[in-house]
Write a protein that holds these residues in place. Structure first.
Motif, PDB file in Angstrom:
ATOM      1  N   ASP A  37       7.157   3.344   5.885  1.00  0.00           N
ATOM      2  CA  ASP A  37       6.140   3.757   4.906  1.00  0.00           C
ATOM      3  C   ASP A  37       6.677   3.683   3.479  1.00  0.00           C
ATOM      4  O   ASP A  37       5.967   3.273   2.564  1.00  0.00           O
ATOM      5  CB  ASP A  37       5.664   5.196   5.199  1.00  0.00           C
ATOM      6  CG  ASP A  37       4.786   5.277   6.437  1.00  0.00           C
ATOM      7  OD1 ASP A  37       4.130   4.268   6.761  1.00  0.00           O
ATOM      8  OD2 ASP A  37       4.758   6.342   7.081  1.00  0.00           O
ATOM      9  N   ALA A  40       6.731   0.062   2.546  1.00  0.00           N
ATOM     10  CA  ALA A  40       5.369  -0.456   2.323  1.00  0.00           C
ATOM     11  C   ALA A  40       4.810   0.077   1.002  1.00  0.00           C
ATOM     12  O   ALA A  40       4.175  -0.657   0.240  1.00  0.00           O
ATOM     13  CB  ALA A  40       4.465  -0.038   3.481  1.00  0.00           C
ATOM     14  N   LEU A  41       5.071   1.358   0.714  1.00  0.00           N
ATOM     15  CA  LEU A  41       4.532   1.946  -0.529  1.00  0.00           C
ATOM     16  C   LEU A  41       5.137   1.280  -1.766  1.00  0.00           C
ATOM     17  O   LEU A  41       4.447   1.100  -2.777  1.00  0.00           O
ATOM     18  CB  LEU A  41       4.768   3.462  -0.541  1.00  0.00           C
ATOM     19  CG  LEU A  41       3.702   4.243   0.242  1.00  0.00           C
ATOM     20  CD1 LEU A  41       4.190   5.636   0.633  1.00  0.00           C
ATOM     21  CD2 LEU A  41       2.408   4.350  -0.567  1.00  0.00           C
ATOM     22  N   ARG A 301       0.211   5.915   2.084  1.00  0.00           N
ATOM     23  CA  ARG A 301       0.169   4.473   2.377  1.00  0.00           C
ATOM     24  C   ARG A 301      -1.273   4.035   2.646  1.00  0.00           C
ATOM     25  O   ARG A 301      -1.743   3.051   2.078  1.00  0.00           O
ATOM     26  CB  ARG A 301       1.062   4.182   3.591  1.00  0.00           C
ATOM     27  CG  ARG A 301       1.054   2.742   3.993  1.00  0.00           C
ATOM     28  CD  ARG A 301       2.037   2.525   5.123  1.00  0.00           C
ATOM     29  NE  ARG A 301       2.022   1.177   5.612  1.00  0.00           N
ATOM     30  CZ  ARG A 301       2.894   0.690   6.474  1.00  0.00           C
ATOM     31  NH1 ARG A 301       3.864   1.464   6.942  1.00  0.00           N
ATOM     32  NH2 ARG A 301       2.824  -0.552   6.888  1.00  0.00           N
ATOM     33  N   GLU A 305      -3.552   1.219   0.876  1.00  0.00           N
ATOM     34  CA  GLU A 305      -4.008   0.069   1.674  1.00  0.00           C
ATOM     35  C   GLU A 305      -5.522  -0.048   1.628  1.00  0.00           C
ATOM     36  O   GLU A 305      -6.075  -1.126   1.494  1.00  0.00           O
ATOM     37  CB  GLU A 305      -3.542   0.223   3.127  1.00  0.00           C
ATOM     38  CG  GLU A 305      -2.092  -0.179   3.311  1.00  0.00           C
ATOM     39  CD  GLU A 305      -1.552   0.159   4.704  1.00  0.00           C
ATOM     40  OE1 GLU A 305      -0.461  -0.327   5.023  1.00  0.00           O
ATOM     41  OE2 GLU A 305      -2.209   0.918   5.459  1.00  0.00           O
TER      42      GLU A 305
END
Ligand code: 13P
Ligand code: SF4
Length: 332
Positions: A37, A40-41, A301, A305
């Motif tokens: 996470d 991804a962030l 996240r 998204e």
């Protein structure tokens, strides 16, 4: 560990510097559950042209891991007003996201969980403010930022725990109505000659601390310094060595470098501050804010998204609420 997504060596490498920072409070086994996470962030923020503003009560993996700016309610409001990125994600509770939207209406403001409320904000409605005004005609209403935009819209000026006394005294009147935190109002009343009419709201986290807790800490840890938030009951504030906002407590530790300290406030604060002050021993009584704890890496996240949950405020409310918040920011 079956649910943990497979980690790539690249993700571990990209997040290694962050882990170095938080490893004193997050065990390695727990960190591997965050890496995906966090990684991804880091790219989502770039893709979306977004910044994450995090309150001091966020968990360390958010506060030190993915936030672009950290602070108390006052600092977050000031920062929100200046954000140039297109998207502001508030890692905090709903009233903080509303304040960000009020101060920077041209940005998209997201809150990862719209249920992240506050017992103080829930303690009063706009209709209550109108009633109390009718009861005390001509007395100005100072409203804590821990309120809905609709309540702010009925107010003359806002305040935070970091500037409450300054705001009350800035009005130059003998008497003010201060809503909705009874204890903050009574703690300010101890320090000012202005007469304060209070409401009966309480913070469900800070109301749990008692003066007996302080006696026990002092007995069990001789020499310990006790710092309290002004949302604590007045006898707790009176027995503490210092009372101030979350940023005030952080500054106090930085300046005075106590050998041992206890922060009478939400749990995550001590973890976040301890990382920056390894020379100080923190005693950590845990009073958790269930609202703040709704914000997680996973929902941060998905907020970016899926671009949810967008904070909107009806124009007529926003205009009046903004006036009260901007009046506060204009007081130095
Ligand atoms: P400050 O960070 O402004 O001191 O406020 C504490 C708080 O309870 C926010 O929810
Ligand atoms: Fe509200 Fe208290 Fe939680 Fe802050 S700590 S969000 S004042 S319930």
């Amino acid at each position: 560990m079956g649910n943990i997504p497979p980690l790539t060596a690249e993700a571990l490498r990209r997040t290694a510097a962050i882990y170095e920072r938080v490893k004193s409070v997050i065990p390695a086994m727990e960190w591997v559950t965050f890496v995906d996470d966090v990684d991804a962030l880091m790219s989502l923020k770039k893709q979306r042209n977004a910044v994450i503003l995090a309150h001091n009560y966020m968990r360390p993996e958010i506060f030190h891991g993915v936030a672009d700016f950290q602070g108390d309610s006052l600092a977050l409001a000031r920062e929100a007003a200046q954000v140039e990125a297109e998207v502001i994600v508030v890692a905090g509770v709903h009233f903080m996201a509303e304040t960000a939207k009020l101060l920077n209406p041209g940005r998209t403001v997201l809150i990862p969980d719209p249920q992240a409320g506050c017992s103080l904000a829930d303690s009063i409605t706009a209709a209550d403010v109108r009633l109390i005004r009718a009861r005390y005609p001509g007395v100005p209403v100072v409203t804590y930022v821990n309120t809905s935009a609709a309540v702010k819209a009925e107010s003359d000026i806002c305040c935070t725990s970091g500037n409450a006394r300054r705001i009350v005294e800035s009005l130059g009147v003998p008497e003010v109505i201060m809503l909705p935190d009874e204890y903050l109002a009574r703690n300010v009343a101890r320090e000012t000659a202005v007469k304060i009419i209070a409401w009966h709201g309480h913070c469900e986290v800070h109301e749990r601390f008692s003066a007996d807790d302080i006696t026990r800490f002092r007995q069990q840890h001789p020499g310990i310094v006790v710092l309290a938030h002004p949302e604590c009951p007045p006898d707790v504030a009176a027995a503490a060595d210092y009372t101030g906002s979350t940023a005030g407590m952080i500054d106090w530790v930085g300046v005075n470098k106590p050998a041992q300290v206890v922060l009478l406030t939400e749990c995550s604060m001590s973890d976040n501050v301890a990382i920056n002050h390894p020379e100080t021993h923190f005693i950590r009584p845990c009073q958790l804010c269930p609202h703040m704890k709704r914000i997680t890496l996973a929902n941060l996240r998905s907020a970016l998204e899926e671009m949810r949950h967008e904070v909107t405020i009806p124009a007529d409310i926003a205009e009046r609420a903004r006036r009260a918040v901007e009046r506060m920011l204009a007081v130095h």
